[in-house]
Design an enzyme around this catalytic site. Sequence first.
Site, PDB file in Angstrom:
ATOM      1  N   GLU A 122       0.827  -1.207   0.000  1.00  0.00           N
ATOM      2  CA  GLU A 122       0.000   0.000   0.000  1.00  0.00           C
ATOM      3  C   GLU A 122       0.864   1.260   0.000  1.00  0.00           C
ATOM      4  OE1 GLU A 122      -2.501  -0.129   3.408  1.00  0.00           O
ATOM      5  OE2 GLU A 122      -3.568  -1.923   2.738  1.00  0.00           O
ATOM      6  N   CYS A 138      -3.246   1.262   8.064  1.00  0.00           N
ATOM      7  CA  CYS A 138      -2.178   0.634   7.299  1.00  0.00           C
ATOM      8  C   CYS A 138      -2.406  -0.878   7.200  1.00  0.00           C
ATOM      9  CB  CYS A 138      -0.881   0.947   8.033  1.00  0.00           C
ATOM     10  SG  CYS A 138       0.477  -0.069   7.597  1.00  0.00           S
ATOM     11  N   CYS A 153       4.616  -7.513   7.570  1.00  0.00           N
ATOM     12  CA  CYS A 153       5.482  -7.052   8.659  1.00  0.00           C
ATOM     13  C   CYS A 153       5.579  -8.146   9.713  1.00  0.00           C
ATOM     14  CB  CYS A 153       4.925  -5.780   9.288  1.00  0.00           C
ATOM     15  SG  CYS A 153       6.037  -5.065  10.529  1.00  0.00           S
ATOM     16  N   CYS A 181      -2.392  -3.608  14.676  1.00  0.00           N
ATOM     17  CA  CYS A 181      -2.077  -3.267  13.288  1.00  0.00           C
ATOM     18  C   CYS A 181      -2.573  -4.334  12.312  1.00  0.00           C
ATOM     19  CB  CYS A 181      -0.566  -3.106  13.162  1.00  0.00           C
ATOM     20  SG  CYS A 181      -0.021  -2.870  11.481  1.00  0.00           S
ATOM     21  N   CYS A 212       2.670  -5.934  15.952  1.00  0.00           N
ATOM     22  CA  CYS A 212       2.000  -4.941  16.809  1.00  0.00           C
ATOM     23  C   CYS A 212       0.516  -5.312  16.846  1.00  0.00           C
ATOM     24  CB  CYS A 212       2.203  -3.536  16.260  1.00  0.00           C
ATOM     25  SG  CYS A 212       3.944  -3.078  16.146  1.00  0.00           S
ATOM     26  N   CYS A 241       2.813   8.543   1.961  1.00  0.00           N
ATOM     27  CA  CYS A 241       3.236   7.509   2.920  1.00  0.00           C
ATOM     28  C   CYS A 241       3.556   6.246   2.127  1.00  0.00           C
ATOM     29  CB  CYS A 241       2.112   7.255   3.923  1.00  0.00           C
ATOM     30  SG  CYS A 241       2.466   5.940   5.085  1.00  0.00           S
ATOM     31  N   HIS A 291       3.511   4.966  21.488  1.00  0.00           N
ATOM     32  CA  HIS A 291       2.187   4.388  21.757  1.00  0.00           C
ATOM     33  C   HIS A 291       1.907   4.004  23.208  1.00  0.00           C
ATOM     34  CE1 HIS A 291       1.751   4.646  17.533  1.00  0.00           C
ATOM     35  NE2 HIS A 291       2.240   3.476  17.203  1.00  0.00           N
TER      36      HIS A 291
HETATM   37  S1  SF4 Z   1       2.606  -0.907  13.279  1.00  0.00           S
HETATM   38 FE1  SF4 Z   1       2.230  -2.594  11.823  1.00  0.00          FE
HETATM   39  S2  SF4 Z   1       3.552  -2.149  10.069  1.00  0.00           S
HETATM   40 FE2  SF4 Z   1       4.272  -0.868  11.783  1.00  0.00          FE
HETATM   41  S3  SF4 Z   1       5.888  -2.096  12.772  1.00  0.00           S
HETATM   42 FE3  SF4 Z   1       3.974  -2.587  13.867  1.00  0.00          FE
HETATM   43  S4  SF4 Z   1       3.165  -4.406  12.804  1.00  0.00           S
HETATM   44 FE4  SF4 Z   1       4.703  -3.487  11.460  1.00  0.00          FE
END
Ligand code: SF4
Length: 354
Positions: free
Chosen positions: A90, A340, A112, A119, A116, A105, A219
């Site tokens: 993306e 995202c 990934c 996400c 997280c 962006c 965060h």
């Molecule tokens: S927020 Fe999502 S894309 Fe960013 S590092 Fe964490 S898991 Fe990976």
Amino acid sequence: MNFLSDFSLAGFERQLAAWGCKTSHARRLLLDYYANAGSLDWARLKLPRLLRDRLSAECVMFGSAVAMRQVAEDGTIKLLLQLADGKTIEAVVMPAYQEDRVAGCVSSQVGCAMACDFCATTQSGFERNLSAGEMVEQFLHLRREAKTVGRRLQTVVFMGMGEPMLNLENVLEAARRMAGADMGALGWRQITVSTVGIVPGIDAMAAADLNINLAVSLHAPDDATRAKLIPSGRRFGVDEILAAADRYQAKQGRPVSIQYCLLRGVNDSPGHARQLAALMAGRRMHVNLLNYNPTGVSLSGRAFEPSTAEAADAFVAELRARKVAAHFRRSRGREIDAACGQLRRRSLQSSAQG
Ligand code: SF4
């Protein structure tokens, strides 16, 4: 077949020399390629015939193509790009405060591995790193999108899919091509690399000395809350991450921005705000507060929600009362797959069902 996006200036000069052509054409061709958002018509360029024939036969502008395009009411445009090997990523452009500009962006990895919990990107796992050329192509697609709406791409953040610090060599090479006067000419200070706090990566980026911006996705103000949201938080503590950010800021002389996504009942209490303010005391950093775009059930089975307006207002008031520079980043494109990884996840789900 070569993709023009894959070439550095030195690499393109070597390619031209290998074809028996003058290397002096390389700089002008790459400048035109970047200035024209990745589109050039070889046949219309004034070039020696040998060079034009070689370029036409062996070089294409893009290895990626727009597979899906979503436009939100606020002007945010989200692209799902299909890469040469069929994988998807993306890239997004968002209207900036100035009427004639947009902010872009870009992604640094396919998927990934950071896991997280809030996400969408990480839910389909990690597939591979992107090459510098694949990141350059995102920049060019976004530059073209900006042109089509009569605006200019002003800034680029590496804040899309992936953790840039885990693909840093390619990220920095892409940044060089986007920013450098001999290629993309965006400017070094127009580029920001974001990390969830990979300390060796922050130090490596400082050592590269490109004068680009650093954003840290914190965060949470304490290790226990953070480790529940960001598994890598167990490896690098908040103090360690901020110490690396201090070193980066001292070296580059640019304020580091701290990203903080407000999650209802998780990290958005006045107490969390006071803890964050204590961390920021004596630091010349800026806190960007983000509204959470819900992504459904998380990896751990939770369903995160955005903070209420009252909690968000109280949070920012606590910070400002303690003289912390803090702003809300406007939430973009809520009615499209704004978070995202969401658009890609939906596209992967429909291919699996189809
Ligand atoms: S927020 Fe999502 S894309 Fe960013 S590092 Fe964490 S898991 Fe990976």
